[in-house]
Design an enzyme around this catalytic site. Structure first.
Site, PDB file in Angstrom:
ATOM      1  CG  ASP A 267      35.827  43.123  34.100  1.00 22.57           C
ATOM      2  OD1 ASP A 267      36.241  43.536  33.009  1.00 22.57           O
ATOM      3  OD2 ASP A 267      36.284  42.122  34.663  1.00 22.57           O
TER       4      ASP A 267
ATOM      5  NE  ARG B 153      34.449  35.778  42.197  1.00 22.50           N
ATOM      6  CZ  ARG B 153      35.225  36.753  42.645  1.00 22.50           C
ATOM      7  NH1 ARG B 153      35.058  37.199  43.883  1.00 22.50           N
ATOM      8  NH2 ARG B 153      36.155  37.288  41.886  1.00 22.50           N
TER       9      ARG B 153
ATOM     10  CG  ASP C 181      35.317  34.226  39.565  1.00 22.68           C
ATOM     11  OD1 ASP C 181      35.427  33.216  40.285  1.00 22.68           O
ATOM     12  OD2 ASP C 181      36.036  35.230  39.694  1.00 22.68           O
TER      13      ASP C 181
ATOM     14  CB  SER D 193      42.629  39.996  35.514  1.00 19.28           C
ATOM     15  OG  SER D 193      41.413  39.541  36.075  1.00 19.28           O
TER      16      SER D 193
END
Length: 407
Positions: A18, A98, A127, A179
């Site tokens: 990404d 995160r 996320d 992923s």
């Protein structure tokens, strides 16, 4: 904020698919803006190798690598461990990483006078919420760019097409295009064959697991670990005093080679859909088991039961991106108080994916051998008759009323 006004962007950069694609995409779609890549080191190890060269080659002006490992371990993992917080069995590995990364992003964005912060989270995932709520907490006026909500790319296959067209080197192929998210606490796997819950995870396939071995490939001899806690915080491993960070890393090695910490789960995402993933959390799984074992002898019944109730609320807050909220802070204060007596030592035997309890000791133990014994003790068993009469009084009164009404 208008696109033409965005001159400098801070990008949450991992070097994965990404974010590798996002750098040239930002250049093309945001007036060739300056891009400052920021990677938060939360223990992704070899994934940081060659990151600066790759970021600069694909168009970033510089790369910051922030060492967040101790902060992550002490300020984010430990509060969740104290709470015994799980979200549907999931030990929150991505969830509590995160907010610490987002905090670091904002610090660099403010330092660099950036106009916007960009992340590579999809519009389907959790996320995006975790990053953006944390950014709003520290920089409420900061503009946020989320390419997955803007671009025409529809899938990871199309991302690979874009990367190949722009000569962006990738570490994955279309066949290994899971992923993944890796840090010192866990590794997650999603996508490809795992999208069908009818498919068994390929634990024995070389290259699939990274932190663990399959339980079937683990040694035939059990391995003992002895973990010391002080007020709910792990402080020693097999007699050696360690920081929380080093404890997790060491337990990852020990648990990983014994096949500990594999979780295959279909979870309920914040955005409403169900998602199937496989998680590797070797050290974290051992710490949760050991901590809960120690609490079984050091917490009184009412505190332990209320703690279990609030642990679910705490886990949902963390999972849903609400780390920086008054309620999460208030709950952490409650859990800190409950941990004051949680000091002692736990021994576990690890064997082919299993954790066998092998002993627990604490100076604060509420377990009284004399009271619990089936042998002779000073406990007066006749006391129970009056207790049962009072405890059962509402049932007796209700039964008497029912009997009267049936006549």
């Amino acid at each position: 904020m208008k696109k033409e006004d965005i001159k400098k962007v801070v990008l949450a950069y991992s070097g994965g698919l990404d974010t590798s694609v996002i750098i040239p995409w930002l250049k093309e779609n945001y007036n060739n803006c300056e891009i400052i890549a920021v990677s938060g080191n939360v223990g992704q190890a070899d994934e940081l190798e060659g990151l600066e060269e790759k970021a600069l080659k694909t168009g970033a002006s510089k790369l910051y690598v922030l060492d967040l490992m101790d902060e992550y371990a002490n300020d984010f993992i430990v509060p969740c461990l104290k709470a015994d917080a799980k979200y549907e069995e999931y030990l929150l590995g991505t969830s509590h990483a995160r907010p610490v990364i987002a905090k670091g992003l904002v610090e660099i964005a403010l330092k660099e006078n950036a106009d916007a912060i960009c992340h590579g989270c999809t519009g389907k995932g959790n996320d995006q919420v975790r990053f953006e709520l944390a950014i709003k907490h520290f920089a409420p006026e900061m503009h946020i760019i989320a390419p997955w909500r803007e671009w025409d790319i529809k899938s990871r296959d199309e991302e690979i097409d874009y990367a190949e067209a722009h000569n962006i080197p990738l570490r994955i192929s279309r066949e290994t295009n899971y992923s993944k998210d890796k840090n010192m606490w866990h590794l997650s796997h999603e996508g490809l064959d795992l999208e069908d819950p009818g498919n068994e995870p390929q634990y024995e396939k070389p290259g699939f697991l990274e932190m663990c071995v399959s339980p079937m490939d683990a040694p035939d001899t059990p391995e003992l670990v002895e973990i010391g806690f002080f007020q709910g915080v792990p402080v020693s491993l097999n007699g050696e005093e360690l920081s929380v960070k080093d404890m997790i890393l060491k337990l990852n090695e020990i648990g990983g080679r014994n096949g500990i910490g594999l979780l295959d789960i279909v979870e309920n995402r914040l955005v409403g859909m169900k998602s199937r993933g496989v998680y590797e959390t070797p050290g974290g799984t051992i710490l949760y088991e050991a901590h809960k074992y120690l609490e079984s002898i050091t917490l009184d019944k009412m505190t332990a039961h209320k703690k279990e109730e609030l642990a679910l609320t705490f886990a949902e807050l963390v999972y849903n991106g609400q780390w920086f909220t008054p309620l999460r802070e208030a709950l952490s204060a409650f859990f800190d108080k409950t941990q004051e007596p949680v000091t002692g030592t736990v021994k576990l035997k690890l064997y082919k994916g299993n954790m066998i309890k092998a002993g627990v000791w604490s100076e604060n133990s509420l377990y009284n051998t004399e009271l619990a014994s089936f042998g002779e003790s000073d406990y007066d068993q006749t006391d129970s008759q009056g207790f049962i009469n009072l405890y059962g009084l509402p049932i007796k009164v209700q039964a008497m009323l029912d009997k009267k009404n049936r006549k």
